[in-house]
Write an enzyme that holds these catalytic residues in place. Structure first.
Site, PDB file in Angstrom:
ATOM      1  N   SER A 113      72.381 -66.579 -53.790  1.00  0.00           N
ATOM      2  CA  SER A 113      72.143 -67.730 -52.932  1.00  0.00           C
ATOM      3  C   SER A 113      73.497 -68.239 -52.480  1.00  0.00           C
ATOM      4  O   SER A 113      74.480 -68.149 -53.218  1.00  0.00           O
ATOM      5  CB  SER A 113      71.403 -68.807 -53.716  1.00  0.00           C
ATOM      6  OG  SER A 113      71.693 -70.090 -53.199  1.00  0.00           O
ATOM      7  N   SER A 114      73.540 -68.771 -51.267  1.00  0.00           N
ATOM      8  CA  SER A 114      74.848 -69.206 -50.777  1.00  0.00           C
ATOM      9  C   SER A 114      75.343 -70.443 -51.514  1.00  0.00           C
ATOM     10  O   SER A 114      76.521 -70.728 -51.529  1.00  0.00           O
ATOM     11  CB  SER A 114      74.808 -69.444 -49.265  1.00  0.00           C
ATOM     12  OG  SER A 114      74.151 -70.651 -48.969  1.00  0.00           O
ATOM     13  N   HIS A 141      42.822 -65.366 -60.233  1.00  0.00           N
ATOM     14  CA  HIS A 141      43.054 -66.725 -59.724  1.00  0.00           C
ATOM     15  C   HIS A 141      44.401 -67.272 -60.204  1.00  0.00           C
ATOM     16  O   HIS A 141      44.574 -68.490 -60.305  1.00  0.00           O
ATOM     17  CB  HIS A 141      42.004 -67.735 -60.184  1.00  0.00           C
ATOM     18  CG  HIS A 141      40.584 -67.334 -60.045  1.00  0.00           C
ATOM     19  ND1 HIS A 141      39.764 -67.851 -59.063  1.00  0.00           N
ATOM     20  CD2 HIS A 141      39.815 -66.486 -60.762  1.00  0.00           C
ATOM     21  CE1 HIS A 141      38.550 -67.349 -59.210  1.00  0.00           C
ATOM     22  NE2 HIS A 141      38.561 -66.505 -60.230  1.00  0.00           N
ATOM     23  N   TYR A 185      67.661 -52.931 -39.198  1.00  0.00           N
ATOM     24  CA  TYR A 185      66.895 -52.095 -40.119  1.00  0.00           C
ATOM     25  C   TYR A 185      67.030 -50.600 -39.867  1.00  0.00           C
ATOM     26  O   TYR A 185      66.960 -49.811 -40.803  1.00  0.00           O
ATOM     27  CB  TYR A 185      65.427 -52.531 -40.117  1.00  0.00           C
ATOM     28  CG  TYR A 185      65.262 -53.955 -40.566  1.00  0.00           C
ATOM     29  CD1 TYR A 185      65.525 -54.305 -41.891  1.00  0.00           C
ATOM     30  CD2 TYR A 185      64.896 -54.962 -39.686  1.00  0.00           C
ATOM     31  CE1 TYR A 185      65.408 -55.630 -42.317  1.00  0.00           C
ATOM     32  CE2 TYR A 185      64.779 -56.280 -40.096  1.00  0.00           C
ATOM     33  CZ  TYR A 185      65.041 -56.612 -41.423  1.00  0.00           C
ATOM     34  OH  TYR A 185      64.940 -57.909 -41.839  1.00  0.00           O
ATOM     35  N   GLN A 199      42.856 -39.163 -18.097  1.00  0.00           N
ATOM     36  CA  GLN A 199      44.280 -38.883 -17.923  1.00  0.00           C
ATOM     37  C   GLN A 199      44.959 -38.818 -19.285  1.00  0.00           C
ATOM     38  O   GLN A 199      46.026 -38.259 -19.419  1.00  0.00           O
ATOM     39  CB  GLN A 199      44.928 -39.975 -17.053  1.00  0.00           C
ATOM     40  CG  GLN A 199      46.365 -39.649 -16.706  1.00  0.00           C
ATOM     41  CD  GLN A 199      46.940 -40.571 -15.658  1.00  0.00           C
ATOM     42  OE1 GLN A 199      47.396 -41.663 -15.952  1.00  0.00           O
ATOM     43  NE2 GLN A 199      46.922 -40.113 -14.409  1.00  0.00           N
ATOM     44  N   SER A 229      51.689 -36.261 -15.597  1.00  0.00           N
ATOM     45  CA  SER A 229      52.657 -36.899 -16.502  1.00  0.00           C
ATOM     46  C   SER A 229      52.111 -37.068 -17.908  1.00  0.00           C
ATOM     47  O   SER A 229      52.791 -36.806 -18.895  1.00  0.00           O
ATOM     48  CB  SER A 229      53.029 -38.289 -15.978  1.00  0.00           C
ATOM     49  OG  SER A 229      53.624 -38.202 -14.722  1.00  0.00           O
TER      50      SER A 229
END
Lengths: 461, 461, 461, 461
Positions: free
Chosen positions: D285-286, D159, D14, D235, D111
């Site tokens: 679609s294959s 619905h 991606y 921190q 840090s």
């Protein structure tokens, strides 16, 4: 039935027996409250119809009366017959009015005009009148505690390891600020909840049939119950208003859970810096009579674990097909559970934090445990500030020496020939901090106080 | 109080008013059931003490009687006083026995010996006697439906697009198999729930003080209530037994939700292949009297959305510090909610699937919609099988031609000069399938039946 | 590109630079592995076609060769052109075979025959050959540790409070058992993953067109890659096989996270019973050179927090419409991430636990902290056993006295006039335990050893 | 390595191959960007030190240069040696400056001063410069579509059932509004991200040692990178700023997923009102060459399923012990993945919605399917308005009659003797709507336009 026949701990254990909680929330979160609020919306709609001349004020008065007297028992009985909850409400209300008024109950409305609007009203006020006063009380308690302990020395801990000192009031001020932020977030989201009176698919199909300005009708009905409309709606309000509201609740719960978790750890036998106050008759353990368990703090964290994942349901309910599918109907009935649990946790924490036992002596003793090793940071900073080319590494090696010899780090540093030149350049105050790093608290006390001032003012406490 | 004062929809809407559900689960999921099952564990422990000669059988009889008569009301009142639920139970039971018997209630036990064991017992039987009979009834309904509709042609859909045909019975058989698998998973996990009688930190500290073989004591107490011990425990049973059990429930709920979702979509106005049966008095919509909404199917999906995320809590509760922290105490009180919701959804689906209205004619009409375009797959396969070098591309181009011309794909293929040679090589049966692809169902009907046979046998239905 | 251009920490930080991890998993979890495994399934299908006489063995050999030589680069380039990943694989493989062989690649298959089967193969072997050997190594390390420390006294902790003693080996044995259970669960679920060769909608529409026994064809193709078929399938395998597998992984991760969390807390400065070994050059903190942070333990817990919620995706992916919608396609591409993260955490914990620094002296010192207060439990048990009518309350009061006076509980008890009669009835051994409750460890050491024996045998370590 | 050696689909599929996406996000989300942004914070700190007279401007210039030239390769190599990522960055930067400048890199910082500040900067700009421009482009596309289709009749669906009519532009306007709201939410949350320069435990321990007004130092350093400070910090920054930001992202993803889901269903074969445009070479679609799958819409929903549950991690990371534990360190490294996935989905939807194929004729045909049954609602409203005492029930019965007779509802009503009196009272316009309910669209078209105007103005598009 009694509460022991319930299956939800929220009912049998946390809500029903808790008078304080019920006083805050009963009008918004029970099934009884749902029926009442939906009837209120029906009454508001008829009131506006009267104002717009569609029906008479007398009709609106009748409907308002019906809204007050209709009971959940009646509605449930009717729903058992016809299998539709709002139609059941409407039929039940009709039974309380004259034939002339009957047509003007639910007139041009769809079920979810009533349900979504009533839900927004309930969630809004459950927050404004229930949760938020409770959160503000907790905030006040925390502010008082942060001020009282502003100067109380405590070791700061990162990774569970002693780092450098703070004060206990400073540590509490972190929660003053985070909770303050969430109070604002909850308020904002609650006040931004929206209603809708736009019909079955949101296009005002029915209302615009009878009323010239259907959006004006919507605005006025909602104004009757103190709400504004969704910018646009389908059968339901745009999902994100409730989503944001639930996020505010759940992220607020996270702050409470963090506070509870911290207190719980500070109560560990080896740390013993704070404790839940124990009542005279209270039993700590069924077999270990000596134990004083932080069970209220544990309870808050546990409830957070139960209710935080509910956001998944809320996010899933953002998705509804076309002008709506109803796969978010049952799930949304559970929304009030979260505010109940959060308010319960707030009251609990308020009670416990308000009489928290703190042990300043033990805090000092813990701070002293590492024999000045916590002076490593100021030592490194000061060496670097005086141009040591690799201060961090130099101090790291000193700490190993101090550990092996069992001598305080400050002494080891003071005695180091290699670092003698740097030591000579330090001011007295700087040496003092390295030799007694309990003084190395930065501006902790001052910050604790300024944070308390800040939130007291922002929240008008 | 009545149910309208509850805040959990599980109580006021789904559980308390549902007699069938309560008949299945009341003994295992209510607060009343919790108290009773914990008292039962206390009685079991005293019974084994008597068998081992630590106390008399008369004492064990007294305790057994106390376990039967002690009420949740008594225990709740005592807990309000001393703030410890198991000590409250023990005190309440003691009030029902002679002084001689008092010391042998909870003797050498820790609270979570009782709580975890009783919870395992309740969850186990809620599954075995409540949920599983309900799931098996649903499985029977699905098997009957799959067999009845084994030959009913239906278009198979992938991506919401017509793909190639199946039968409706075949589609249902998928759920027969998946549900069958979950029935086995729930049963296995329920039967594998464990108890523990190993004391405050799991090392049998207390019991080994009084009893030579403390592990034998544990095994016998648990055997009294039909359980086996956790291989080792801390204050609590190894977390994974309950974790696996909850996974079985939640993944079973997923299968129901998928079935409900499929049915819901097949009920779409444009598809109309199935419908929930509507009762004469039933109202579909408060304003659209014509609507027949798939609200039961929607409800099942909605409940799944509410309860599936509870697994996050379960996974989080795997983590408990050292010999235990109690941040999983409140959260685990909510475990029975999931089995209640799942059983409710099972009963609901059973009711609806048992009288599902199917429309074979509409299924056939839908299948015919794409004018034989679904013959593209067999056409491509058969061309390839007869050595066409690029059959997929050839057929893809034919489908574009068919779409543009509005002619059935079979005709276009039959008429293609380019493919004439391949067409001539096909058998009659193969041509028939291309020209009438409704025959292209593979072994759908046979598979539907064999799957029904398989699961009927495996589950002993 | 290099790894610094990646956006997933799993790639740039945890997987790509970790040679040990890549050696275990590279063949199963990378994109390269995906392409290879899918080509392998294509080759397997052609091999069975040859065996069944549909094509020649020479064709099958060609296809097998193509499966070995086809590269992800070729497939990606073709996919960029035609936007279909399996068709791209098929086209790429065709480029490596003669025209005669071309039709028999992907012959009668649908994309998800290949994808689901290859995914099952990869997940199965990533577990069997990658994760499980790593988990077994960790189990061996834990067993060795539990045995070594079987007698090492440690205070048992509940609620973070000192409860009664255990041994450190006993505490570790809890993880031996829980991890052992998860090793079995992962193995069972991995071996139960299923493939499918049943075509576009699962009814064998295409394959039954060309092959008499299409289910036999499926079984044989899957047998080529060591798998069994889903009982029934749609376009995809029944979802629950992968769901159970992911549950096994995620619940196993929970056990590791709990272990890490425990060690992390035992490393707290105030407790200091264990420590991660530190390397000579290692930096603990960028500014606090003295710190020895439990960062590996923290990392394991942190990764668990990242990957545990992925189960929500897995549960959501159980729901797929009709014969399938593809809204689970992208999401399932992420499944291997979980096994990568879990294996990484396992290797990390193995490394750290294998050289865990333990401090028996500190454990003893901690145990002594409460001055015998932990004798409260045996005191209460023994008083009760000698017929004290309210032993728990009596001892609770003694603990308050001990706390106030600062004297050991045992002494206070011994000196109590009120309890003198009971004291006199105790055996010497019983008095000894009350006076020195460090002896009150039950059967901790013995249990630690028997658990190690049990799992060593069950897992064949 | 190449991308096929990655294990995260986000990288290999991606992100890395998507030039448009990388152009938007590369500076903020990669590991390379992380190092660069952290070096930038170091440089900013030294710049302020110079301004405050702690070091010279020449030193600050050197450090600024080092920040530009330091590479992730150098830092990674150093981290492999010392096992600390920020110390590795500091050491690597030091290698690029003179000895005189060395002490002023990371001077008084901890840090997480650097990490949290740099993370806030990256997340902020990934939103402001990457995601938001993409979202605004999508919003423009949706506005154009809503306007174009403002009058296009479509049946409203609740619905999954035909309810009453809307227009397609009105349906799209719902997404204009919801997406508009999320654009505002993302912007607000992004601009509210905070940094911190308050040292190891948040009390400015180190900086206040060297600088009089440590809070002023913090404000100035953050101002250098365009950020404001957390009100207080440990921190790390108060967790809720990032929590709110992630909520904005995830709830925005939900809106995209809902849009995708709607379009996907409208593309169902039986509905066919919209379609993704298909490219000439594209394979659907294959094995089923005729298929046109809504795979982009499915992809968006699938990615949402993968990334939405990440909020659980975010909520869990709100909890950190005391001044911090690091169990949120690894997990927070994954935060940028969510913005990558969301931006990818936005670009994808923009592309597809920008060339969405709509079929107004089919929309009309679908609307006509129920033969005027959708007139039930206006019929009921109008009867009620003309004082029919039980209009809902009357119309419900008419719809049953219409269904059984196969006649349009309007005709049945017109012919009803029972209702003749009411019919006579209706206006012509009202009768027209009942007889041709396709006119019953309320103010759909007008609302579609006003919503477009509203959001165009609010967002300044």
């Amino acid at each position: 039935m009694d509460r022991f026949d319930c299956v939800s701990p929220l009912d049998f254990r946390y809500y029903v027996p808790n008078d304080r909680l019920r006083a805050l929330l009963d009008d918004y979160v029970t099934e009884r409250a749902r029926v009442r609020s939906e009837a209120m919306v029906e009454a508001a709609a008829t009131r506006v119809l009267a104002r717009m001349g569609v029906c008479s004020e007398a009709v609106a008065d009748e409907v308002a009366h019906a809204a007050e007297v209709v009971t959940p028992e009646e509605v449930a009985a009717e729903e058992a017959r016809i299998h539709h909850n709002i139609r059941a409400l409407v039929n039940s209300m009709k039974a309380h009015v004259s034939d002339a008024a009957k047509p003007y109950i639910h007139f041009t409305l769809t079920s979810f005009d009533v349900i979504d609007t009533a839900t927004a009203w309930r969630l809004k006020h459950a927050a404004l009148r229930g949760l938020l006063p409770a959160l503000e009380e907790l905030e006040r308690i925390l502010i008082a505690l942060a001020r009282r302990e502003a100067e109380t020395l405590q070791i700061g801990r990162t990774h569970g390891q002693h780092a450098v000192p703070v004060t206990f009031g400073f540590a509490i001020a972190e929660y003053v600020s985070r909770l303050g932020g969430r109070i604002e977030a909850v308020r904002t989201a609650a006040e931004n909840l929206r209603g809708k009176i736009s019909g079955a698919v949101g296009a005002y199909n029915a209302s615009s049939l009878m009323i010239d300005d259907a959006e004006q009708f919507e605005r006025e009905v909602l104004a009757e119950v103190g709400l504004e409309p969704s910018p646009i709606s389908t059968q339901v309000v745009e999902a994100e208003f409730v989503t944001d509201y639930m996020h505010a609740l759940v992220s607020c719960f996270g702050v409470l859970a963090n506070l509870a978790d911290d207190m719980r750890h500070l109560q560990r036998t080896e740390i013993s810096e704070v404790a839940e106050e124990f009542q005279a008759e209270q039993v700590g353990s069924s077999t270990m009579p000596h134990k004083r368990n932080p069970w209220n703090f544990e309870n808050v964290k546990s409830m957070w674990k139960q209710f935080m994942p509910r956001m998944i349901t809320v996010y899933a309910d953002q998705i509804s097909e076309h002008q709506r599918d109803l796969s978010n109907s049952a799930s949304q009935r559970f929304l009030p559970e979260v505010i109940v649990a959060l308010t319960e946790a707030t009251l609990r924490l308020t009670r416990i934090m308000g009489r928290l036992v703190t042990d300043a002596e033990q805090m000092r003793a813990n701070l002293a445990m590492t024999e000045g090793m916590i002076g490593a940071e100021p030592a490194y900073i000061l060496l670097a500030a005086h141009d040591h080319p690799d201060a961090h590494e130099a101090v790291r090696r000193l700490t190993l020496e101090a550990q092996q010899s069992g001598r305080p780090l400050g002494e080891v540093l003071q005695a180091s020939e290699e670092l003698a030149e740097y030591w000579s350049r330090l001011t007295d105050r700087q040496r003092e901090i390295i030799l007694d790093p309990s003084q190395y608290t930065g501006i902790a006390a001052q910050k604790a106080r300024s944070i308390c001032d800040l939130w007291e003012e922002r929240l008008g406490l």
